[in-house]
Design an enzyme around this catalytic site. Structure first.
Site, PDB file in Angstrom:
ATOM      1  N   GLU A 266      -7.562  -4.576  -0.357  1.00  0.00           N
ATOM      2  CA  GLU A 266      -8.078  -5.087  -1.636  1.00  0.00           C
ATOM      3  C   GLU A 266      -8.250  -6.605  -1.604  1.00  0.00           C
ATOM      4  OE1 GLU A 266      -5.012  -3.749  -4.153  1.00  0.00           O
ATOM      5  OE2 GLU A 266      -5.515  -1.634  -3.945  1.00  0.00           O
TER       6      GLU A 266
ATOM      7  N   HIS B 233       0.847  -1.188   0.000  1.00  0.00           N
ATOM      8  CA  HIS B 233       0.000   0.000   0.000  1.00  0.00           C
ATOM      9  C   HIS B 233       0.883   1.238   0.000  1.00  0.00           C
ATOM     10  CE1 HIS B 233      -3.053   2.931   1.330  1.00  0.00           C
ATOM     11  NE2 HIS B 233      -3.943   2.075   0.898  1.00  0.00           N
TER      12      HIS B 233
END
Length: 377
Positions: free
Chosen positions: A320, A262
């Site tokens: 995700e 991320h």
């Protein structure tokens, strides 16, 4: 006093990374500590307990609602739905044009202005939160060649969405999982779509325009389009014995493993932890457990290989991966993932708009890199 281009260059940050552009009480993203605070609450504290209506109220009012307030607020949301025959016709025309579902939602979002006599930010925000799920479910069934299902007045946002999507009373376990997901993704700092919405509302434009602008930003694959590919990898692997071979091949070709790493979080994404717990509960059935076990094996294998191939980087599981797993467990195909994300993030967009309405217009500077002194003849 004019500032020279050279002086501007000293403060230039590509993508505005690290440049504060707003003061907010809505969320704090702590990338180093792996924490996400929403209106004063750690995401893991409330996401698995609250219904989405409570989360919306908390973002808009900076406090948790009392039980009686939750009931009244939920009823106000239901009565704020703008789902006239005209709006349904617009959605149907977009479906017949075979547009992607996220584009249909964007068109439906703009059409919400048709349901108001005058601009009222709070009423428009109510319409957004209450009608987005109706647009997505209505369009999705039409795209699948199924007759759409009218909304029910006795169901809250998550339950009604599942009812309209499937045409039957939703399983309470699925309702809880969807509420947890919507709560988890409701806000996340000054991300691209939230910033877009704040820029638009800062011009004294209207709430519907600002939210529709946020949707346009969310459509981009660098922002809202990653959960689908994260699930595609698990499908591609298919069985545990294929995991290492497939993932090694991707890493050898410098392919990004979707669902890992991320931009902000340098440790494990706290939203991943919340959705991991929700997914474990959701998949605790005989017919779902095999796919869950495969996904867990893929996650472990990917993390081990990332440490091997990229030892200098901290690449943990992000939201995700578990978004994909949870939404798949609810029976959602990948094309609906981003629109469902928008249903949750709209709570943050509207709350940020309310904040920004009290601030100045957003007008960052630019560094001119072109020529000077050109002649027109």
């Amino acid at each position: 006093m004019l500032v020279s281009e050279q002086e501007k260059e000293k403060n230039y940050s590509p993508g505005l990374e690290g440049i504060p552009a707003a003061r907010t009480k809505l969320s704090q993203v702590d990338g180093k500590g792996g924490r996400l605070i929403i209106a004063g609450y750690a995401v893991e504290e409330f996401a698995g307990k609250a219904v989405f209506e409570e989360t919306i109220f908390t973002l808009w009012n900076d406090r948790r609602p009392m039980p009686t307030e939750t009931s009244l607020f939920s009823e106000e949301l239901r009565s704020s739905r703008r789902f006239s025959k005209v709006i349904r016709t617009i959605i149907e025309e977009a479906v017949y044009a075979n547009l992607p579902l996220i584009d249909i939602l964007r068109i439906g979002s703009a059409a919400l202005s048709l349901g108001s006599q005058k601009e009222d930010p709070r009423k428009d925000a109510m319409a957004v939160l209450s009608t987005f799920p109706l647009i997505v479910a209505w369009a999705f069934r039409l795209l699948k060649g199924q007759a759409p299902v009218l909304p029910r007045q006795d169901l809250d946002i998550a339950a009604n969405f599942l009812y309209m999507l499937n045409g039957n009373d939703p399983d309470p376990r699925n309702v809880r999982a969807l509420n947890t997901y919507l709560n988890t993704v409701c806000d996340h700092g000054l991300n691209a779509s939230t910033f877009a919405a704040r820029v638009i509302i800062s011009t004294q434009s209207d709430m519907i325009s600002a939210v529709t602008g946020g949707l346009g930003a969310l459509k981009g694959p660098l922002h809202g389009g990653a959960p689908g590919p994260a699930l595609d990898t698990v499908f591609e692997i298919g069985a545990k014995e294929n995991a290492e071979r497939v993932l090694r091949e991707k890493l050898k070709h410098n392919e990004r493993l979707m669902g890992f790493g991320h931009r902000i979080y340098k440790v494990r994404d706290p939203r991943a932890d919340v959705l991991a717990k929700a997914a474990k509960i959701l998949y605790d059935t005989d017919e779902k457990r095999e796919f869950y076990d495969l996904a867990m094996y893929v996650e472990k294998t990917a993390l081990d290989l990332l440490k091997e191939y990229k030892p200098d980087r901290v690449l943990e599981t992000n939201v995700e991966f578990y978004t994909a797993l949870l939404l798949h467990g609810l029976g959602f195909p990948t094309e609906i993932f981003t629109p469902v994300f928008a249903m949750g993030r709209a709570a943050g967009w509207t709350a940020h708009c309310f904040e920004q309405m009290q601030e100045r217009i957003l007008r960052p500077d630019a560094i001119y890199t072109g020529e000077d002194g050109k002649l027109w003849n």
